[in-house]
Scaffold this active site. Structure first.
Site, PDB file in Angstrom:
ATOM      1  N   HIS A  66      20.268  55.009  59.001  1.00 13.07           N
ATOM      2  CA  HIS A  66      20.147  55.495  60.367  1.00 13.07           C
ATOM      3  C   HIS A  66      21.540  55.525  60.989  1.00 13.07           C
ATOM      4  O   HIS A  66      22.483  54.980  60.434  1.00 13.07           O
ATOM      5  CB  HIS A  66      19.217  54.594  61.184  1.00 13.07           C
ATOM      6  CG  HIS A  66      19.640  53.158  61.168  1.00 13.07           C
ATOM      7  ND1 HIS A  66      19.357  52.331  60.101  1.00 13.07           N
ATOM      8  CD2 HIS A  66      20.343  52.421  62.050  1.00 13.07           C
ATOM      9  CE1 HIS A  66      19.861  51.137  60.349  1.00 13.07           C
ATOM     10  NE2 HIS A  66      20.478  51.165  61.514  1.00 13.07           N
ATOM     11  N   ALA A  67      21.631  56.181  62.112  1.00 11.78           N
ATOM     12  CA  ALA A  67      22.855  56.196  62.901  1.00 11.78           C
ATOM     13  C   ALA A  67      22.432  56.172  64.369  1.00 11.78           C
ATOM     14  O   ALA A  67      21.233  56.178  64.674  1.00 11.78           O
ATOM     15  CB  ALA A  67      23.709  57.426  62.582  1.00 11.78           C
TER      16      ALA A  67
END
Length: 148
Positions: A66-67
């Site tokens: 994820h970011a």
């Protein structure tokens, strides 16, 4: 909120990835194909691991990519990639990885809720192995309890 839907475009089964970066790009590419993110989000996921190390390898065999929410997230999205050959991310205990989840969340407020929902799902130690053995997107959705 729980987990976002998982479209067929966002599921990649039995993929080949020579490195952890390639594995993350498969998960990111699936998010792009599903319409959830742009390519910039994929590169942000790779950059997070380059900057912070393999913290995304949250349990044996499982990476949770994820970011941060931002302009590269078009809508909430989830992707699942299973690898034909596990790949090392550099985690001291949980390598090698054969299942990569990609998560994109559009709103900062729902980011932690989605992460919590993923954590709850993987409290069941059998989920990673069941996902790794899945042969269809429908089977992946059934294991994760998410809609198409």
């Amino acid at each position: 909120m729980g987990l976002p839907p998982l479209s067929d475009d966002a599921v990649v089964l039995g993929a080949s990835a020579p490195s952890w970066r390639d594995a993350l790009r498969l998960a990111g590419g699936a998010l792009v194909r599903s319409g959830a993110t742009t390519d910039a989000y994929t590169e942000a996921m790779v950059a997070m691991v380059e900057e912070h190390g393999p913290y995304i390898v949250i349990s044996p065999g499982l990476a949770f990519a994820h970011a941060r929410p931002g302009d590269s997230v078009l809508r909430d999205g989830l992707s699942v990639v299973t690898l034909a050959q596990p790949v090392a991310f550099g985690h001291p205990h949980n390598d090698p990885v054969d299942v990569v989840l990609g998560l994109a969340v559009a709103g900062v407020g729902t980011h932690l809720e989605s992460i919590g929902a993923i954590a709850n799902l993987f409290n069941d130690a059998t989920v990673t192995a069941r996902l790794a053995a899945a042969t269809t997107p429908d089977e992946v959705r059934e294991i994760m309890g998410v809609p198409a």
